[in-house]
Motif scaffolding. Structure first.
Motif, PDB file in Angstrom:
ATOM      1  N   GLU A  74       0.821  -1.210   0.000  1.00  0.00           N
ATOM      2  CA  GLU A  74       0.000   0.000   0.000  1.00  0.00           C
ATOM      3  C   GLU A  74       0.858   1.264   0.000  1.00  0.00           C
ATOM      4  OE1 GLU A  74      -2.371  -0.666   3.420  1.00  0.00           O
ATOM      5  OE2 GLU A  74      -3.569  -2.266   2.488  1.00  0.00           O
ATOM      6  N   GLN A  75       2.087   1.160   0.520  1.00  0.00           N
ATOM      7  CA  GLN A  75       3.020   2.290   0.492  1.00  0.00           C
ATOM      8  C   GLN A  75       3.711   2.421  -0.860  1.00  0.00           C
ATOM      9  OE1 GLN A  75       5.765   1.720   3.738  1.00  0.00           O
ATOM     10  NE2 GLN A  75       4.139   1.767   5.303  1.00  0.00           N
ATOM     11  N   GLY A  76       3.476   1.456  -1.746  1.00  0.00           N
ATOM     12  CA  GLY A  76       4.073   1.505  -3.071  1.00  0.00           C
ATOM     13  C   GLY A  76       5.477   0.958  -3.151  1.00  0.00           C
ATOM     14  N   LYS A  77       5.956   0.312  -2.099  1.00  0.00           N
ATOM     15  CA  LYS A  77       7.319  -0.222  -2.097  1.00  0.00           C
ATOM     16  C   LYS A  77       7.416  -1.555  -2.835  1.00  0.00           C
ATOM     17  CE  LYS A  77       8.609   2.143   2.166  1.00  0.00           C
ATOM     18  NZ  LYS A  77       9.008   2.014   3.596  1.00  0.00           N
ATOM     19  N   ILE A  78       6.326  -2.319  -2.819  1.00  0.00           N
ATOM     20  CA  ILE A  78       6.299  -3.604  -3.520  1.00  0.00           C
ATOM     21  C   ILE A  78       4.918  -3.814  -4.126  1.00  0.00           C
ATOM     22  CG2 ILE A  78       7.985  -4.689  -1.968  1.00  0.00           C
ATOM     23  CD1 ILE A  78       5.605  -6.168  -0.638  1.00  0.00           C
ATOM     24  N   ARG A  79       4.819  -4.773  -5.005  1.00  0.00           N
ATOM     25  CA  ARG A  79       3.539  -5.363  -5.390  1.00  0.00           C
ATOM     26  C   ARG A  79       3.528  -6.772  -4.807  1.00  0.00           C
ATOM     27  NH1 ARG A  79       3.397  -6.142 -11.132  1.00  0.00           N
ATOM     28  NH2 ARG A  79       5.649  -5.808 -11.074  1.00  0.00           N
ATOM     29  N   LEU A  80       2.481  -7.125  -4.141  1.00  0.00           N
ATOM     30  CA  LEU A  80       2.429  -8.395  -3.399  1.00  0.00           C
ATOM     31  C   LEU A  80       1.506  -9.384  -4.091  1.00  0.00           C
ATOM     32  CD1 LEU A  80       3.059 -10.123  -0.864  1.00  0.00           C
ATOM     33  CD2 LEU A  80       1.107  -9.004   0.244  1.00  0.00           C
ATOM     34  N   ASP A  81       1.977 -10.622  -4.203  1.00  0.00           N
ATOM     35  CA  ASP A  81       1.161 -11.731  -4.703  1.00  0.00           C
ATOM     36  C   ASP A  81       1.148 -12.810  -3.623  1.00  0.00           C
ATOM     37  OD1 ASP A  81       0.453 -14.273  -6.121  1.00  0.00           O
ATOM     38  OD2 ASP A  81       0.408 -12.951  -7.862  1.00  0.00           O
ATOM     39  N   THR A  82      -0.031 -13.070  -3.035  1.00  0.00           N
ATOM     40  CA  THR A  82      -0.121 -13.999  -1.904  1.00  0.00           C
ATOM     41  C   THR A  82      -0.384 -15.421  -2.378  1.00  0.00           C
ATOM     42  OG1 THR A  82      -2.506 -13.696  -1.618  1.00  0.00           O
ATOM     43  CG2 THR A  82      -1.057 -12.158  -0.485  1.00  0.00           C
ATOM     44  N   ASN A  83       0.347 -16.362  -1.789  1.00  0.00           N
ATOM     45  CA  ASN A  83       0.189 -17.788  -2.098  1.00  0.00           C
ATOM     46  C   ASN A  83       0.373 -18.575  -0.806  1.00  0.00           C
ATOM     47  OD1 ASN A  83       0.412 -17.789  -5.338  1.00  0.00           O
ATOM     48  ND2 ASN A  83       1.875 -16.315  -4.489  1.00  0.00           N
ATOM     49  N   THR A  84      -0.703 -18.722  -0.052  1.00  0.00           N
ATOM     50  CA  THR A  84      -0.638 -19.390   1.246  1.00  0.00           C
ATOM     51  C   THR A  84      -1.738 -20.437   1.345  1.00  0.00           C
ATOM     52  OG1 THR A  84      -2.057 -17.721   2.309  1.00  0.00           O
ATOM     53  CG2 THR A  84       0.321 -17.320   2.331  1.00  0.00           C
ATOM     54  N   LYS A  85      -1.439 -21.488   2.076  1.00  0.00           N
ATOM     55  CA  LYS A  85      -2.388 -22.598   2.197  1.00  0.00           C
ATOM     56  C   LYS A  85      -2.208 -23.262   3.554  1.00  0.00           C
ATOM     57  CE  LYS A  85      -3.514 -27.082   0.029  1.00  0.00           C
ATOM     58  NZ  LYS A  85      -4.978 -26.938   0.088  1.00  0.00           N
ATOM     59  N   SER A  86      -3.304 -23.577   4.219  1.00  0.00           N
ATOM     60  CA  SER A  86      -3.268 -24.144   5.566  1.00  0.00           C
ATOM     61  C   SER A  86      -2.556 -25.496   5.591  1.00  0.00           C
ATOM     62  CB  SER A  86      -4.694 -24.306   6.101  1.00  0.00           C
ATOM     63  OG  SER A  86      -5.284 -23.059   6.363  1.00  0.00           O
ATOM     64  N   SER A  87      -1.661 -25.631   6.547  1.00  0.00           N
ATOM     65  CA  SER A  87      -0.967 -26.899   6.827  1.00  0.00           C
ATOM     66  C   SER A  87      -0.162 -27.402   5.644  1.00  0.00           C
ATOM     67  CB  SER A  87      -1.966 -27.979   7.258  1.00  0.00           C
ATOM     68  OG  SER A  87      -2.688 -27.586   8.386  1.00  0.00           O
ATOM     69  N   CYS A  88       0.178 -26.504   4.712  1.00  0.00           N
ATOM     70  CA  CYS A  88       0.889 -26.920   3.495  1.00  0.00           C
ATOM     71  C   CYS A  88       2.184 -26.140   3.389  1.00  0.00           C
ATOM     72  CB  CYS A  88       0.017 -26.712   2.257  1.00  0.00           C
ATOM     73  SG  CYS A  88       0.813 -27.218   0.720  1.00  0.00           S
ATOM     74  N   THR A  89       3.288 -26.782   3.675  1.00  0.00           N
ATOM     75  CA  THR A  89       4.576 -26.119   3.610  1.00  0.00           C
ATOM     76  C   THR A  89       5.009 -25.924   2.157  1.00  0.00           C
ATOM     77  OG1 THR A  89       6.923 -26.368   4.128  1.00  0.00           O
ATOM     78  CG2 THR A  89       5.678 -28.379   3.893  1.00  0.00           C
ATOM     79  N   SER A  90       5.725 -24.833   1.909  1.00  0.00           N
ATOM     80  CA  SER A  90       6.264 -24.629   0.566  1.00  0.00           C
ATOM     81  C   SER A  90       7.494 -25.492   0.319  1.00  0.00           C
ATOM     82  CB  SER A  90       6.599 -23.149   0.348  1.00  0.00           C
ATOM     83  OG  SER A  90       7.465 -22.665   1.359  1.00  0.00           O
ATOM     84  N   ALA A  91       8.045 -26.110   1.363  1.00  0.00           N
ATOM     85  CA  ALA A  91       9.134 -27.068   1.175  1.00  0.00           C
ATOM     86  C   ALA A  91       8.610 -28.282   0.420  1.00  0.00           C
ATOM     87  CB  ALA A  91       9.710 -27.482   2.527  1.00  0.00           C
ATOM     88  N   ASP A  92       9.426 -28.805  -0.473  1.00  0.00           N
ATOM     89  CA  ASP A  92       9.012 -29.903  -1.346  1.00  0.00           C
ATOM     90  C   ASP A  92       9.034 -31.214  -0.558  1.00  0.00           C
ATOM     91  OD1 ASP A  92       8.313 -31.448  -3.468  1.00  0.00           O
ATOM     92  OD2 ASP A  92      10.207 -31.231  -4.563  1.00  0.00           O
ATOM     93  N   LEU A  93       7.971 -31.448   0.206  1.00  0.00           N
ATOM     94  CA  LEU A  93       7.848 -32.636   1.043  1.00  0.00           C
ATOM     95  C   LEU A  93       6.472 -33.252   0.837  1.00  0.00           C
ATOM     96  CD1 LEU A  93       9.308 -31.185   4.367  1.00  0.00           C
ATOM     97  CD2 LEU A  93      10.460 -32.804   2.840  1.00  0.00           C
ATOM     98  N   ARG A  94       6.412 -34.565   0.827  1.00  0.00           N
ATOM     99  CA  ARG A  94       5.128 -35.259   0.742  1.00  0.00           C
ATOM    100  C   ARG A  94       4.589 -35.424   2.160  1.00  0.00           C
ATOM    101  NH1 ARG A  94       5.939 -40.715  -2.118  1.00  0.00           N
ATOM    102  NH2 ARG A  94       3.667 -40.800  -1.887  1.00  0.00           N
ATOM    103  N   GLN A  95       3.491 -34.735   2.428  1.00  0.00           N
ATOM    104  CA  GLN A  95       2.945 -34.679   3.781  1.00  0.00           C
ATOM    105  C   GLN A  95       1.729 -35.595   3.944  1.00  0.00           C
ATOM    106  OE1 GLN A  95       3.503 -29.859   3.729  1.00  0.00           O
ATOM    107  NE2 GLN A  95       2.103 -30.701   5.242  1.00  0.00           N
ATOM    108  N   LEU A  96       1.441 -35.876   5.226  1.00  0.00           N
ATOM    109  CA  LEU A  96       0.193 -36.519   5.605  1.00  0.00           C
ATOM    110  C   LEU A  96      -0.666 -35.489   6.320  1.00  0.00           C
ATOM    111  CD1 LEU A  96       1.496 -39.910   7.080  1.00  0.00           C
ATOM    112  CD2 LEU A  96       0.492 -39.558   4.833  1.00  0.00           C
ATOM    113  N   GLU A  97      -1.944 -35.529   6.070  1.00  0.00           N
ATOM    114  CA  GLU A  97      -2.888 -34.668   6.775  1.00  0.00           C
ATOM    115  C   GLU A  97      -3.944 -35.563   7.400  1.00  0.00           C
ATOM    116  OE1 GLU A  97      -4.775 -31.167   8.183  1.00  0.00           O
ATOM    117  OE2 GLU A  97      -2.758 -31.626   7.503  1.00  0.00           O
TER     118      GLU A  97
END
Length: 676
Positions: free
Chosen positions: A487-510
């Protein structure tokens, strides 16, 4: 073969029910499994299946009784049935619930009384399982286990009792009073429920675990055993049939020892304890001494079986309330939990002798109209609701802060923290749980079932560098800070978030099931990053409570490092995280208004050192940057819960939106060099 043996072998299968010591002994195994499991006994890792044993027993006994009524009278006396069930179940359960509310009001932090009141009302309305199903699907609900959580199984049984007599009566009429045809109907219904249970695990494990439609098959299995024992099949009269009880016992013990919290449950895995229980009941009905009845019938087993219902009711509050008092960040040692488990036995015996048995035999209720039983049950439920509501209102009248204000304080390294709860605390303790980033409300944060890799954009300056935020709910915690920069104009933000899901390349169990939705979402986000070519990708995840991995969690730090390196190798981005408080700060603070430092977490416990090292090594080895912002949260000794007049954490390890927003400038100081 002796004459007695021949007589036993040739005797017709009894259709009439009666007291079975082996079933009483089976109750003892079931409740001991549950009590030892909740006490943390290391060997009984699958003790939770004791509840499934209870379900089968209940389905067997209730169906036997109802089928006898249909055989003898051609109908079911619904009023009598429900009155007997009410006298059997409700006195002990409602009394324990009422005393639990009182104990919670005395000992647990005031901020938890809202959840206690909800639990009390759900118990009084016979729907605690539905409450926990709803809460189980709410990823943002991070509170201590409910003092009424064990009542979920009573909710399932009570709801089953509500519908089952009508189903059998209607089926008996439609099947033209044929028990064999009714057996087909029950078999089909049981099979449908089992299929729902298996399929439901891939949709919602909490609803599958707690809901009646997906657990009814276990009680239905007990009903099928009742049909079988009434069938008069010749093989049931064989002495060798008794060996089935030993097979069932061995299978049940194996399940109790081999199943763990990582086992997908219920689903198809619940079939093993159900089958084991069915084998024990069928084998125990066989004549002769080949069955396990002598073992199950010993006096200690009969005693524990007799008090099993009362023991089940009292054991859980004894474990939960002391743990809440001690704090979730300070787990009770095993010896204390064992003592608490042992204390449940005399209390259960007292409840059994003074309440459970006397009310069942109480002449004024047994000899009067069933309406009297209903009226007393309604009055007791109303009393529980009133007690739960009153305790909550009383805690609301208590102060949730001191009468002293604190000065606002911008985030800076080595914060001392505020040692009291200020009257101008932002957000307040009551509002902390709901102080979430706006991406939860506007649909930009992906929940577990969602695989949509598209993000949400913030910031209108096309010349500003494009920053992708990529990770789990901890990444979402940084959204307010990054949105402020956008909002201050310093960046443009693109959000990519997901519950209980790490961005590390790991095969998880839920919930024990492979989390394929996470893999699909992560791959989609990486593809979009490669297409968009952002100026920076910011990775942040929560390894503080490591996700269950496909193949097990042995040497997790090494696997975590490899997973991060795999992801970073495909993109370019620094990694950040926040301290782990261990338990919800607001709950602790509500009990320490004058001494907030009691709720600060020592630095040594706030971060998992091996995982921090692994994260830093992954970034360094991959040519990325590791951002260490821990100095803004912690001083040399601890990580305070309040800085200035701002509450730092909304639960055990997520930032409040207010504090995250205040971290915009410190975060920009770290990010700007990596972008430039």
């Amino acid at each position: 073969m002796s004459a007695d043996a021949r007589a036993a072998a040739g005797a017709p299968a009894a259709k009439k029910s009666g007291f079975r010591p082996d079933v009483q002994g089976l109750r003892a195994i079931a409740v001991l499994f549950v009590v030892l499991y909740h006490a943390g006994v290391p060997l009984i890792t699958g003790g939770f299946v004791g509840v499934d044993v209870f379900f089968v027993i209940s389905g067997f006994l209730i169906s036997t009784h109802l089928l006898e009524s249909l055989e003898s009278h051609g109908r079911i006396r619904f009023g009598s049935f429900y009155a007997k069930r009410a006298r059997r179940i409700l006195p002990a359960s409602l009394l324990v619930a009422l005393l639990t509310v009182v104990a919670a009001w005395i000992w647990i932090p005031p901020l938890l009384m809202n959840e206690v009141a909800k639990g009390a009302v759900s118990v009084a309305l016979y729907v605690p399982n539905m409450l926990f199903a709803v809460q189980g699907t709410n990823y943002l609900a991070e509170t201590s286990p409910s003092v009424f959580q064990h009542y979920w199984s009573l909710g399932v049984e009570e709801q089953f009792y509500l519908f089952w007599p009508a189903i059998l009566a209607l089926g008996f009429w439609l099947c033209r009073r044929s028990e064999r045809r009714l057996l087909i109907v029950v078999s089909v219904l049981t099979a449908i429920s089992f299929v729902l249970c298996v399929v439901g695990m891939a949709i919602s494990q909490p609803w599958t675990f707690f809901a009646l439609p997906t657990r009814a098959w276990e009680l239905g299995a007990g009903a099928l055993v009742a049909f079988l024992l009434r069938s008069g099949a010749p093989w049931l009269r064989s002495v060798r049939t008794g060996l089935l009880s030993w097979l069932g016992l061995a299978l049940l013990v194996a399940v109790g020892l081999l199943y763990t919290a990582a086992t997908p449950f219920p689903g198809y895995t619940a079939a093993l304890p159900v089958i084991a229980t069915a084998l024990l009941i069928v084998g125990g009905a066989a004549p002769g001494g080949a069955n396990a009845n002598r073992l199950l019938g010993v006096r200690p087993m009969q005693f524990v079986g007799a008090i099993s219902y009362s023991l089940y009711l009292v054991h859980w509050p004894l474990q939960v309330i002391p743990q809440v008092v001690a704090g979730e960040e300070s787990p009770l040692p095993l010896w204390v939990k064992l003592l608490l488990g042992a204390a449940a036995f005399p209390l259960a015996w007292l409840l059994f002798r003074v309440v459970e048995r006397p009310v069942i035999a109480w002449a004024p209720l047994r000899q009067r109209s069933q309406l009297w039983t209903g009226a007393v049950a309604l009055a007791a439920s109303a009393a529980l609701i009133a007690t739960g509501g009153s305790s909550y209102l009383l805690t609301q009248e208590e102060e949730a802060a001191t009468d002293v204000a604190a000065a606002a304080e911008a985030p800076r390294p080595n914060p001392e923290g505020t040692d009291f709860v200020p009257e101008n605390l932002t957000p307040s303790l009551e509002e902390a749980e709901d102080d979430n980033p706006t991406i939860y409300a506007d649909g930009c944060h992906r929940q577990e079932p969602d695989t949509d890799p598209s993000g949400c954009r913030v910031g209108d300056d096309e010349d500003a560098p494009l920053v992708f935020l990529f990770g789990d709910s901890h990444a979402a915690s940084w959204y307010p800070a990054l949105a402020e920069l956008a909002e201050q104009g310093k960046i443009r933000l693109d959000t990519n978030t997901k519950s209980s899901c790490t961005s590390a390349d790991l095969r998880q169990l839920e919930s024990g099931v492979e989390y394929t939705e996470c893999d699909e979402w992560r791959a989609g986000v990486i593809d979009r990053i490669n297409a968009e070519q952002p100026d920076l990708v910011l990775l942040t995840n929560y390894p503080g409570a490591p996700p269950e991995l496909v193949g097990g969690n042995d040497d997790f730090p090494a696997k975590w490092q490899a997973g991060l390196e795999s992801t970073i190798g495909k993109i370019d981005g620094p990694a950040v995280d926040v301290p782990n408080q261990g338990s919800t700060s607001a709950v602790c603070l509500s009990a320490h208004l004058e001494d907030a430092q009691e709720c600060a977490i020592p630095v040594g416990e706030a971060f998992d050192a091996p995982l921090v090292t692994a994260s830093e090594a992954a970034a360094t080895d991959s040519g990325a940057t590791f951002l260490d912002l821990g100095r803004y949260f912690c001083n040399e000794e601890n990580c305070p819960a309040i800085i200035g007049n701002t509450l730092v954490y909304r639960d055990g390890h997520h930032l409040t939106a207010h504090f995250s927003r205040q971290m915009a400038e410190p975060l920009w100081k770290e990010l700007e060099p990596t972008i430039g």
